[in-house]
Design an enzyme around this catalytic site. Structure first.
Site, mmCIF file in Angstrom:
data_model
loop_
_atom_site.group_PDB
_atom_site.id
_atom_site.type_symbol
_atom_site.label_atom_id
_atom_site.label_comp_id
_atom_site.label_asym_id
_atom_site.label_seq_id
_atom_site.Cartn_x
_atom_site.Cartn_y
_atom_site.Cartn_z
ATOM 1 N N ARG A 1 0.827 -1.226 0.000
ATOM 2 C CA ARG A 1 0.000 0.000 0.000
ATOM 3 C C ARG A 1 0.853 1.263 0.000
ATOM 4 O O ARG A 1 0.450 2.292 -0.535
ATOM 5 C CB ARG A 1 -0.948 -0.023 1.213
ATOM 6 C CG ARG A 1 -1.988 1.122 1.208
ATOM 7 C CD ARG A 1 -3.031 0.903 2.299
ATOM 8 N NE ARG A 1 -4.129 1.853 2.268
ATOM 9 C CZ ARG A 1 -4.241 2.922 3.055
ATOM 10 N NH1 ARG A 1 -3.308 3.181 3.966
ATOM 11 N NH2 ARG A 1 -5.276 3.728 2.961
ATOM 12 N N ILE B 1 -7.304 7.659 -0.837
ATOM 13 C CA ILE B 1 -7.195 6.201 -0.912
ATOM 14 C C ILE B 1 -8.017 5.677 0.260
ATOM 15 O O ILE B 1 -7.933 6.205 1.367
ATOM 16 C CB ILE B 1 -5.715 5.737 -0.853
ATOM 17 C CG1 ILE B 1 -5.584 4.208 -0.884
ATOM 18 C CG2 ILE B 1 -4.993 6.287 0.364
ATOM 19 C CD1 ILE B 1 -4.110 3.735 -0.989
ATOM 20 N N SER B 2 -8.842 4.659 0.018
ATOM 21 C CA SER B 2 -9.764 4.197 1.056
ATOM 22 C C SER B 2 -9.041 3.494 2.201
ATOM 23 O O SER B 2 -7.899 3.044 2.071
ATOM 24 C CB SER B 2 -10.786 3.225 0.459
ATOM 25 O OG SER B 2 -11.389 3.777 -0.688
ATOM 26 N N GLN B 3 -9.784 3.391 3.305
ATOM 27 C CA GLN B 3 -9.299 2.699 4.509
ATOM 28 C C GLN B 3 -9.084 1.205 4.193
ATOM 29 O O GLN B 3 -9.961 0.563 3.615
ATOM 30 C CB GLN B 3 -10.401 2.862 5.546
ATOM 31 C CG GLN B 3 -10.162 2.260 6.873
ATOM 32 C CD GLN B 3 -11.336 2.548 7.798
ATOM 33 O OE1 GLN B 3 -12.370 3.061 7.393
ATOM 34 N NE2 GLN B 3 -11.165 2.187 9.050
ATOM 35 N N PRO B 4 -7.934 0.645 4.561
ATOM 36 C CA PRO B 4 -7.640 -0.747 4.202
ATOM 37 C C PRO B 4 -8.709 -1.765 4.636
ATOM 38 O O PRO B 4 -9.046 -2.663 3.862
ATOM 39 C CB PRO B 4 -6.311 -1.024 4.916
ATOM 40 C CG PRO B 4 -5.679 0.311 5.079
ATOM 41 C CD PRO B 4 -6.784 1.309 5.204
#
Ligand code: SAH
Length: 211
Positions: A36, A62-65
């Site tokens: 990431r 970028i979205s939360q993992p």
């Protein structure tokens, strides 16, 4: 260095992804693999393995993992699936998909983000992802039908074009709404569509230029 990144990434999976309830072993293995930190701006790369969204420029994130993992899991992907993503952003979600299925197509409306994501994906050796700069609101009709579609920005209503471009047996996951958004999972059956609301989420809006 890279070995520290590796340790941080495994810790992210153990501390955030698994406790968030994700169980699919293939999704978990993929979250352990995809770097990431390569998808976030250098300034924020020290935060790459914390479970939160991060700015990627152009007012996008970028979205939360853990959300990436749970949305991916909800799609119940098979290796032979052809998957469409709307909202490429950094390309991270596309990389996760590319590890799991044969063919990924992804559309990003901010041209420089599309270009940067395509470059990152190429540098990391993903050959099964096509990135297109443009409006994804209408899907990618020339490439339809898709076994799965994932939308990582929120429209106010589910776009009919995306429902139309699902194969029978296909799944569509997307956030829907303006301020309060529900994360909805559609399943296309021979008879029609089934919808299930999974949770509440907060995504950037899906731009719909023609409205
Ligand atoms: N999946 C991304 C996160 C995306 S954030 C990742 O893994 O990094 C949502 C993205 O959707 C933003 O980059 C935004 O520019 C894009 N977007 C918004 N409206 C869009 C549209 N109509 N078509 C394609 N992309 C769109």
């Amino acid at each position: 260095m890279d070995s520290n990144r590796e340790i941080e990434r495994q810790r992210m999976v153990d501390q955030y992804i698994i406790p968030s309830g994700v169980k699919d072993p293939d999704v978990i293995a993929t979250m352990r693999r995809v770097p990431r930190h390569r998808f976030v701006p250098a300034l924020y790369s020290i935060f790459a393995y914390i479970d939160g969204p991060l700015p990627i420029g152009y007012s996008q994130t970028i979205s939360q993992p853990s959300l990436v993992a749970s949305m991916t899991e909800a799609l119940a992907l098979k290796k032979t699936d052809k998957v469409l993503e709307i909202g490429t952003g950094s390309g991270y979600q596309a990389a996760i998909l590319a590890e799991l299925v044969d063919k990924v197509l992804t559309i990003e409306i901010v041209e420089p983000l599309a270009r940067e994501a395509a470059q990152t994906l190429a540098e990391l050796g993903y050959k099964n992802v096509r990135v297109r700069a443009g409006d994804g609101y209408k899907g990618w009709p020339e490439e339809a039908p898709f076994n799965a579609i994932i939308v990582t920005a929120a429209p106010e209503q589910v776009p009919q074009a995306l429902l139309d471009q699902l194969a029978v047996g296909g799944r569509l996951i997307l956030p829907v709404g303006r301020d309060i958004q529900t994360l909805d999972l559609y399943h296309r059956t021979a008879e029609g569509y089934q919808r299930k609301t999974l949770t509440f989420v907060r995504f950037v809006p899906l731009v719909h230029p023609e409205k």
